[in-house]
Design a protein around this motif. Structure first.
Motif, PDB file in Angstrom:
ATOM      1  N   ARG A  56      -8.195   0.039   1.545  1.00 58.48           N
ATOM      2  CA  ARG A  56      -9.208  -0.888   1.588  1.00 58.48           C
ATOM      3  C   ARG A  56     -10.679  -0.118   1.061  1.00 58.48           C
ATOM      4  N   GLU A  81      -1.620   1.550   9.419  1.00 57.34           N
ATOM      5  CA  GLU A  81      -2.934   1.170   9.420  1.00 57.34           C
ATOM      6  C   GLU A  81      -4.015   1.944   8.830  1.00 57.34           C
ATOM      7  N   ASP A  82      -3.521   3.527   8.820  1.00 65.33           N
ATOM      8  CA  ASP A  82      -4.338   4.344   8.237  1.00 65.33           C
ATOM      9  C   ASP A  82      -4.314   4.133   6.745  1.00 65.33           C
ATOM     10  N   ILE A  83      -3.132   3.884   6.293  1.00 66.13           N
ATOM     11  CA  ILE A  83      -2.900   3.383   4.657  1.00 66.13           C
ATOM     12  C   ILE A  83      -3.690   2.388   4.400  1.00 66.13           C
ATOM     13  N   ALA A 109      -6.376   1.298   5.636  1.00 59.83           N
ATOM     14  CA  ALA A 109      -7.859   1.783   5.670  1.00 59.83           C
ATOM     15  C   ALA A 109      -8.047   2.395   4.243  1.00 59.83           C
ATOM     16  N   LYS A 110      -7.317   3.298   3.761  1.00 59.74           N
ATOM     17  CA  LYS A 110      -7.677   4.183   2.611  1.00 59.74           C
ATOM     18  C   LYS A 110      -7.397   3.104   1.454  1.00 59.74           C
ATOM     19  N   TYR A 134       0.843  -1.196  -0.031  1.00 62.03           N
ATOM     20  CA  TYR A 134      -0.194   0.086   0.074  1.00 62.03           C
ATOM     21  C   TYR A 134       0.686   1.172   0.182  1.00 62.03           C
ATOM     22  N   ASP A 192     -10.590   2.136  -1.123  1.00 64.91           N
ATOM     23  CA  ASP A 192     -10.538   2.146  -2.463  1.00 64.91           C
ATOM     24  C   ASP A 192     -10.640   0.565  -3.458  1.00 64.91           C
ATOM     25  N   GLU A 210      -0.346   4.683  -1.484  1.00 64.84           N
ATOM     26  CA  GLU A 210      -1.600   5.182  -1.135  1.00 64.84           C
ATOM     27  C   GLU A 210      -1.356   6.389  -0.112  1.00 64.84           C
ATOM     28  N   GLY A 211      -0.045   6.536   0.095  1.00 67.11           N
ATOM     29  CA  GLY A 211       0.323   7.790   0.922  1.00 67.11           C
ATOM     30  C   GLY A 211       1.018   7.692   2.024  1.00 67.11           C
ATOM     31  N   THR A 212       1.230   8.770   2.832  1.00 63.96           N
ATOM     32  CA  THR A 212       2.234   8.480   4.059  1.00 63.96           C
ATOM     33  C   THR A 212       1.265   8.601   5.089  1.00 63.96           C
TER      34      THR A 212
END
Lengths: 249, 87
Positions: free
Chosen positions: A87, A80-82, A84-85, A71, A89, A74-76
């Motif tokens: 997921r 777990e936050d990445i 979630a993003k 992931y 998507d 998906e970003g920095t």
């Protein structure tokens, strides 16, 4: 000589799909080797602390192991936050994952301590990913599927990201397959596991499946309520024995 | 197996994380394995700002039973509150 050998673990950057540089965790035994390599593919909840622990566990048992962060693009932020993003998507595209795995295999084979053999292991969605990669890539030496579900029907949910159900590619798998499953799991259910075994057998593939009573999905995950110590200990022994058999040189 | 089944809804409001408030425009709602809660499956809600990239979130992981209780309490609070302010 000490009872345990040392190891080192560090975050590295590796070349993935389309030449993208993505982060990965690489753990290797101390010493010059040569060591067999393993690519570890994380579960859908992401590149979390347990995934790094599992990577070190494999290194502790003699395997130079790399766990790419699927992931990463998906970003920095917190993994777990990445996750979630990713997921939200709909997950990451299968073709991208396969090429990230190819990149991780190339990373391992380029290390001075490598013996040239590389196995795959994946958990949950990662189990599905390594089954797929074993069919798509020609140079996999052994593959371990730990409770990978959605092998049969995922393309109906998202044909762009998951164009072909991995089970349909079974005939292309050349590496021996080890399957680890809990009989209380709903996906893959015992029926899915039986069907997968039937297809592997019919295709004449080398495989061994181990099914555990009293265990469901993710039963290796120590901090979670799904953890089943006796079943997990036995299954890890099966994995190490399988890799020692097929990744030795 | 973790699924990718997510119910998404546009929302208008704000949420507060450990450090500061943030504007939110989307709630991602799903029933799956939790990251933190000591349960096999939880009802998870991620409040995010898709307009800001969606990587910052305020997240909750609730047991199925407590999620259903929360739904009832939200409905009750809306009903009594809107009635009070309509008077």
């Amino acid at each position: 000589m000490s009872s345990y050998s040392g190891l080192s673990g560090e975050c590295v950057m590796m070349k993935g799909d389309k030449g993208d540089m993505i982060e990965a965790y690489y753990a290797k035994p101390s010493g010059k080797g040569p060591f067999p390599g393993v690519v570890l593919i994380h579960h859908a909840p992401g590149w979390d602390e347990w995934v790094l622990e599992a990577t070190r566990k494999l290194a502790q048992h003699g395997f130079a192991t790399i766990a790419p962060h699927l992931y990463h693009r998906e970003g920095t932020g917190a993994p777990e936050d990445i996750a979630a993003k990713a997921r939200a998507d709909g997950g990451v595209p299968d073709p991208q994952v396969v090429e990230d795995i190819a990149g991780a295999m190339a990373y391992l084979r380029a290390q001075p301590e490598a013996n040239g053999k590389v196995g795959l292991i994946g958990f949950c969605s990662g189990g599905r990913h390594v089954y797929l990669a074993a069919a798509r890539l020609s140079n996999v030496d052994a593959v371990v599927d730990c409770w990978g579900g959605n092998k049969f029907f995922d393309n109906k949910n998202d044909p762009t990201k998951r164009p072909v159900p991995p089970i349909e590619l079974t005939d292309k798998i050349t590496a021996p397959v080890l399957g680890i499953y809990g009989n209380d799991d709903k996906n893959p259910s015992p029926e899915h596991v039986n069907k997968t075994e039937e297809i592997l057998k019919k295709a004449g593939k080398t495989y061994e499946f181990h099914r555990y009573d009293g265990a469901g999905h993710g039963f290796f995950n120590v901090p979670k309520s799904a953890y089943r110590p006796e079943q997990a200990e036995d299954a890890w022994k099966k994995i190490f024995a399988f890799y020692k058999k097929y990744l030795a040189k | 197996m973790c699924t990718y089944i997510t119910e998404k809804t546009k929302i208008v409001g704000s949420a507060k994380g450990p450090n500061e408030w943030m504007r939110i425009d989307t709630a991602n709602v799903y029933f799956d394995h939790p990251f933190h809660a000591p349960l096999d499956h939880t009802l998870n809600i991620d409040f995010v700002s898709d307009a800001e990239g969606g990587t910052q979130r305020v997240a909750v992981e609730l047991s199925a039973e407590s999620a259903r209780a929360l739904i009832r309490k939200i409905e009750a609070a809306l009903a009594s509150g809107e009635e009070a302010y309509a008077a």
